[in-house]
Design an enzyme around this catalytic site. Structure first.
Site, mmCIF file in Angstrom:
data_model
loop_
_atom_site.group_PDB
_atom_site.id
_atom_site.type_symbol
_atom_site.label_atom_id
_atom_site.label_comp_id
_atom_site.label_asym_id
_atom_site.label_seq_id
_atom_site.Cartn_x
_atom_site.Cartn_y
_atom_site.Cartn_z
ATOM 1 C CE LYS A 84 -2.209 1.520 7.632
ATOM 2 N NZ LYS A 84 -1.229 1.969 6.614
HETATM 3 C C1 LIG Z 1 -0.756 3.204 6.258
HETATM 4 C C2 LIG Z 1 0.454 3.225 5.419
HETATM 5 C C3 LIG Z 1 1.414 4.235 5.554
HETATM 6 C C4 LIG Z 1 1.245 5.398 6.515
HETATM 7 O O1 LIG Z 1 1.218 5.020 7.863
HETATM 8 P P1 LIG Z 1 0.601 5.993 8.966
HETATM 9 O O2 LIG Z 1 0.641 5.257 10.237
HETATM 10 O O3 LIG Z 1 -0.805 6.288 8.499
HETATM 11 O O4 LIG Z 1 1.431 7.224 8.961
HETATM 12 C C5 LIG Z 1 2.551 4.163 4.771
HETATM 13 N N1 LIG Z 1 2.721 3.166 3.873
HETATM 14 C C6 LIG Z 1 1.816 2.184 3.713
HETATM 15 C C7 LIG Z 1 2.063 1.135 2.707
HETATM 16 C C8 LIG Z 1 0.653 2.166 4.476
HETATM 17 O O5 LIG Z 1 -0.233 1.190 4.319
#
Ligand SMILES: *Cc1c(COP(=O)(O)O)cnc(C)c1O
Length: 506
Positions: A106
């Site tokens: 993120k």
């Molecule tokens: C948010 C997240 C995901 C999933 O990503 P999306 O964009 O919601 O599909 C996978 N792995 C981790 C560690 C995350 O923080």
């Protein structure tokens, strides 16, 4: 560039308005009217930051000085200058997306989003304070607060499912500093948090209408979102697909033009949708492999065409993927059909009946781009152990799901190739697994996978995992233990509106 709602093509916004508001007024998501194709080869000599700036200038042409914006967003925050290195582990490429300030993928977008929002507000001459509402399954909340803390003109409010995130994830959030941050645990799961946030948007929208009609008092904020429902979250994520391709070219793993498959641990379908954007922009992307945990609603959907959320949300060792209502899929449905009425109908069915269904033809179109599988907790732990023992690479439970499902896909497509005439079948594409979090965010699950007895709280486990593996602990996590907990409120899911409207009195 013009955007419109997935649920109504007539509800248009320019790039700046789309970033500022986050969600379209009818509850739909903003999608670009067109995705221009261009010669990606020219980008292969660029740095990750330069690629990022190119992407921002394509999707957000009204924002000035994007190169400078990108520089400020990333400078000094990541462990590497490339931001998202691709490393080779055995047969697979691993795209490491966790080298940023909060150790999850993120960070790539949430380092940029605050700058996008401030720039968009400047262009729009929007003076009102922005309240950034965020539902988090564990990683978004911290990354958003890290980005928005003390950004003038903004307040950030995060809702996380109490008991639904790892102890490290919780500690990252409740110790967050900054005068404009607000954090609430809710008694409910991530879907409750996300639905609650969408309801607050709807309520504020109605309040706006009421205000113009009746001259009533109103929230002193404009609402926006740091979730991937905001197009400003999605676009910066496209960068690393290009960066991975560039790095594979550089190391000679692929020839220019050769297709690459990507396996993406998926929850809200934001990360994988960025891969689809990269493909539409012209990058030679083969299959996008959608990897889920036991909350395998997307696996069923991409295999059968039936989206059915009427099932129990399970708590897993990959909590950031514990999601049954995958919000960005709505954008994919729009790209698939180009029919906003159809999308609106499906989204109504999803909220009222709990399910909707594609036609056989639509499903076939979707399967051109996507393959799906899932990995339960036991398989994820086996994968963590196997990757560690065989390759000396330590991965987190989300990455393990991506890894496992990538191998499932490779096995199935090899079998398929073997049963067909060799000459008509090209060699297998190179496969890249997206590594979305540091294993140190989930030390308990990782230690158990490695056959250890976790001793003590998660902070003690950071050290235990380090002693065992010698893999360095990211600095931001090593520093957590001594920090005071500042945000202890836990509320009912029905109290989310009150909490937000209460902020009006700050
Ligand atoms: C948010 C997240 C995901 C999933 O990503 P999306 O964009 O919601 O599909 C996978 N792995 C981790 C560690 C995350 O923080």
């Amino acid at each position: 560039m013009l955007y419109h709602s997935t649920r109504d093509c007539a509800l248009q916004a320019n790039d700046v308005e789309a970033i500022i508001s986050g969600l379209a007024p009818d509850g739909g998501l903003y999608v670009p009217e067109n995705i221009p194709e261009f010669d990606w080869r020219e980008w292969m000599a660029l740095s990750s930051q330069e690629i990022s700036a190119k992407l921002l200038s394509i999707f957000f042409p009204n924002l000035p000085e994007v190169s400078e914006l990108v520089r400020r967003a990333y400078e000094g925050k990541f462990e590497t200058q490339t931001l998202t290195p691709t490393v080779q582990v055995g047969e697979l490429g691993v795209l490491e997306l966790f080298r940023g300030p909060t150790s999850a993928f993120k960070d790539i977008a949430l380092s940029v989003l605050p700058y996008l929002l401030v720039a968009a507000k400047n262009v729009a001459k929007e003076d009102a304070e922005t309240l950034v509402l965020t539902a988090t399954s564990g990683d978004t909340g911290k990354a958003a607060m890290e980005g928005f803390a003390d950004v003038p003109g903004t307040q950030i409010c995060v809702f996380y499912p109490d008991g639904g995130v790892s102890q490290i994830q919780r500690a990252q959030m409740v110790t967050q500093e900054g005068n404009n941050v607000h954090v609430y645990g809710i008694r409910g799961n991530f879907d409750d948090a996300q639905t609650g946030v969408k309801k607050i948007f709807a309520k504020a929208q109605n309040a706006d209408v009421a205000k113009t009609q009746n001259n009533e008092e109103n929230l002193p904020y404009k609402l926006s979102s740091a979730n991937s429902i905001n197009i400003g979250r999605l676009v910066p994520q496209i960068m690393y697909y290009f960066a991975a391709y560039r790095d594979l070219l550089k190391t000679g793993k692929i020839q220019s033009g050769q297709k690459v498959d990507f396996s993406v641990p998926t929850g809200n379908f934001g990360d994988i949708l960025a891969g689809y954007f990269a493909k539409r922009l012209g990058l030679p992307v083969g299959k996008l492999v959608c990897a889920s945990n036991s909350n395998n609603v997307l696996t069923d959907f991409l295999r059968t065409g039936v989206y059915d959320r009427r099932r129990e949300l399970k708590k897993t060792i990959s909590p950031s993927m514990d999601i049954l209502i995958s919000s960005n899929l709505e954008r994919m449905l729009y790209f698939l059909t180009q029919d906003s009425q159809k999308v609106q109908k499906w989204m109504n069915d999803l909220s009222e009946v709990g399910k909707y269904e594609l036609s056989a033809e639509q499903l076939a179109d979707l399967q051109e781009h996507f393959w799906a599988g899932y990995c339960d907790d036991k398989q994820a732990q086996e994968t963590i152990l196997q990757v560690w023992e065989e390759e000396g690479y330590l991965c987190d439970p989300h990455t393990a799901a991506g890894w496992r499902v990538a191998l499932d896909y490779l096995r199935e497509s090899k079998q398929l190739n073997a049963t067909q005439n060799d000459e008509t079948n090209p060699a297998q594409n190179v496969m890249v697994v997206l590594s979305t979090a540091s294993p140190y965010k989930f030390p308990r699950a990782v230690l158990e996978a490695l056959g250890q007895k976790p001793a003590g709280d998660d902070f003690a486990l950071l050290d235990q995992l380090y002693q065992l593996t010698g893999v360095p602990v990211p600095a931001n996590l090593a520093d957590l233990a001594g920090k005071p907990e500042r945000h202890l409120a836990v509320i009912e899911k029905t109290q989310m509106q009150e909490a937000v409207f209460g902020l009006a009195n700050f």
